[in-house]
Structures are given as C-alpha cells and as structure tokens.
Design an enzyme around this catalytic site. Sequence first.
Site, PDB file in Angstrom:
ATOM      1  N   ALA A   1       0.839  -1.193   0.000  1.00 48.07           N
ATOM      2  CA  ALA A   1       0.000   0.000   0.000  1.00 48.07           C
ATOM      3  C   ALA A   1       0.879   1.249   0.000  1.00 48.07           C
ATOM      4  O   ALA A   1       2.104   1.166   0.094  1.00 48.07           O
ATOM      5  CB  ALA A   1      -0.918  -0.018   1.222  1.00 48.07           C
TER       6      ALA A   1
ATOM      7  N   GLN B   1       1.575   3.485   2.103  1.00 47.58           N
ATOM      8  CA  GLN B   1       2.417   3.703   3.283  1.00 47.58           C
ATOM      9  C   GLN B   1       3.004   2.378   3.780  1.00 47.58           C
ATOM     10  O   GLN B   1       3.175   2.158   4.978  1.00 47.58           O
ATOM     11  CB  GLN B   1       1.603   4.363   4.393  1.00 47.58           C
ATOM     12  N   SER B   2       3.345   1.510   2.854  1.00 49.59           N
ATOM     13  CA  SER B   2       3.760   0.151   3.192  1.00 49.59           C
ATOM     14  C   SER B   2       5.040   0.087   4.015  1.00 49.59           C
ATOM     15  O   SER B   2       6.108   0.534   3.581  1.00 49.59           O
ATOM     16  CB  SER B   2       3.958  -0.650   1.900  1.00 49.59           C
ATOM     17  N   ASN B   3       4.925  -0.523   5.204  1.00 48.45           N
ATOM     18  CA  ASN B   3       6.113  -0.796   6.013  1.00 48.45           C
ATOM     19  C   ASN B   3       6.992  -1.848   5.345  1.00 48.45           C
ATOM     20  O   ASN B   3       8.224  -1.792   5.430  1.00 48.45           O
ATOM     21  CB  ASN B   3       5.701  -1.286   7.401  1.00 48.45           C
TER      22      ASN B   3
ATOM     23  N   CYS C   1       7.405  -2.262   2.122  1.00 51.97           N
ATOM     24  CA  CYS C   1       8.182  -1.598   1.068  1.00 51.97           C
ATOM     25  C   CYS C   1       9.354  -0.822   1.664  1.00 51.97           C
ATOM     26  O   CYS C   1      10.455  -0.820   1.106  1.00 51.97           O
ATOM     27  CB  CYS C   1       7.285  -0.675   0.251  1.00 51.97           C
TER      28      CYS C   1
END
Length: 332
Positions: free
Chosen positions: A74, A76-78, A80
């Site tokens: 997403a 705000q992907s942690n 990523c």
Amino acid sequence: MNLTQFPRRNYVQDPTPIEAVPTFSKALGGKINLFIKRDDLLPGCAGGNKTRKLDYCIADALEKGADTIITCGAVQSNHCRLTLAWAVKEGMDCHLVLEERVPGSYKENGSGNHFLFQLMGVKSITVVPGGSDMLGEMEQVSEKVKSTGKKPYIIPGGASNAIGATGYAACALEIQHQLFSQNLSIDHLVVPSGSAGTHAGMVVGMYGSNANIPIAGINVSRKKQVQEEIVHNLAVETAKRLGVREKIPADQITCFDNYVGAGYSLPTDSMIEAVKLLARTESILLDPVYSGKAMAGMIDLVRNDYFSPGTNVMFLHTGGSPALYAYLDTFR
C-alpha cells in the site's frame, strides 16, 4: 525443524526483547498480564517485522544472482520501506509498486514511509489503483528492468510466501527459548494478521515444536473466513517447506475481523485509543494500520473476558511507527 538448511542474510542476530507492560495492563483493568514481543526493534530502517522475512527472501534473491528487488504494498507500506532498506544495504536496486487502496491516499510529497522511500533513494515508484493485479504489475516492472540488463527478483507483498514465513517460524522458536530462559509461561499470543506471512509462520513454528500456545490473529483488512483460509494455506505450504511432518490443522488458525473498521488503513476510534493508551502508559509507539488495529482488537478481547483472569498474554508488535507521521490529523 532444521532452519539452518535455508540461506539467510543474518539480519536478525539477537532476539528482540519480551517486555512486560504492567502500567498498560493495569489500565485495562488488571485482568491479564500483558507482555509485548518487541519486533518493532528489529534492525532495518525504523525496524519492524518484515526484516525477519526479508532475511530469507533477499538471501534467496542473491543466491539466484539478482541485483534488483521489486516488491509491492500500500502507499504507506512498512514492507516496502524495509525491503528498500535492506536492498540499499545489499547494494541492490529496488523498485516499488504501490497500490492506492484508498482513492486519493497517494501523496507525491507525502510524509511517513513515503518520505523514507525518497530518502533512501528508491529507483522507481509505480502507483496503481486499488484492486489491481499486483503480481502482474510487478512483472511489468520486471520486464522493463530486464531490458536494461538488470536481473530482478520479485518479492510478494509483505514477503508473505513460504520463504518469508520461515522467518516467523524461526521467531516462534526464539520466543520459546526466551520463555524458558526467563522462566516465563505465556498462555496466549496475539498477532496482527494482514498479508498472512507473520501469522502463518508463527503458527507453523509453534505447532511444529508442540509449544501448545494458542494464537489469535487480528485482521487488518479481510473478513474472518477469507483470512483464515489464506493463513491456513500459507501455513500448510510453509510447514511442508520446513519439513513439519503433520499437516497444520485448520483449527490452529483463529482470526478476528471486528476491528478492521471501514477498510484497510482507514482509522478507527478503537485504533486511536489503542495507540494513545500504549504511548501514554508505556512510551511504546504502534502504527495506525497494523499494530494499532491489532492492539485495539486485543484490548477489546480483554474487556470482553476472552482471556481468563490472570492469563499471561503476549502481543507481537510488528512495528510500523513511521506511518504515524502520515496520520497527524487523525491523532491531533
């Protein structure tokens, strides 16, 4: 389970702490004794659970000769953030495909994890609408990367495949060693349940070693039945990879879907309460998408006497606090 047979990068060298949180437990009425497994303190840029999974996934990528990592999440992907962080440490390129699950949520100059993507020098970001075929989108990026002479390796969202879930089977063994060393007995474990790798890996590790510690997963997006099937399928696949002789029974998977709210990443009143309460009693930061909603679920289970009085409950803190800074208006 002989986990030494699988290549890993040794990102996780020391156990993360198991921390008692008596003030927080008291704030919940003193019904249970709560402990937090601090995987928010794992190595990697700003920490978090994905480091355990990437320890194995990136080792597999390097073994296959890759010089570029492609993954998705997403906006705000942690996952990523941490995939990019470890790619940087390994001297690899990293390309991200971000799914705008909430229309209008992608901000080109956004804060939180998106700011960290830019700070760490992500090679490219591709933004796609919610509901897109994420594997297909990553494969398109992969073809572009191959055309430049690079050798890409695709890591699925959350690093949630059998390779990544191995990291949480290892975590289950780590927890058991810590409990033995500290002469501590845990009656129940609560984990966030999203892309399923953390939940499935923990189930495999506990079941495969006959720990007999029940695990409750708090969903962050899907309905109970759908999530339980996804977790179970991945647990079965992971157990097969790790040589667990018995098939993981479906009744080892328990999920609660009452705390998702309007949808993935959308704030709820109970999440806001959970984040504020833990910060103001123990100075521990949760994130608004995963650990915040999971803690909200655990709080509700405590208040509704899901756990017997005096029970020792462990909450797995998966990290993600950088995302808080993209939700300032939610908490102010």
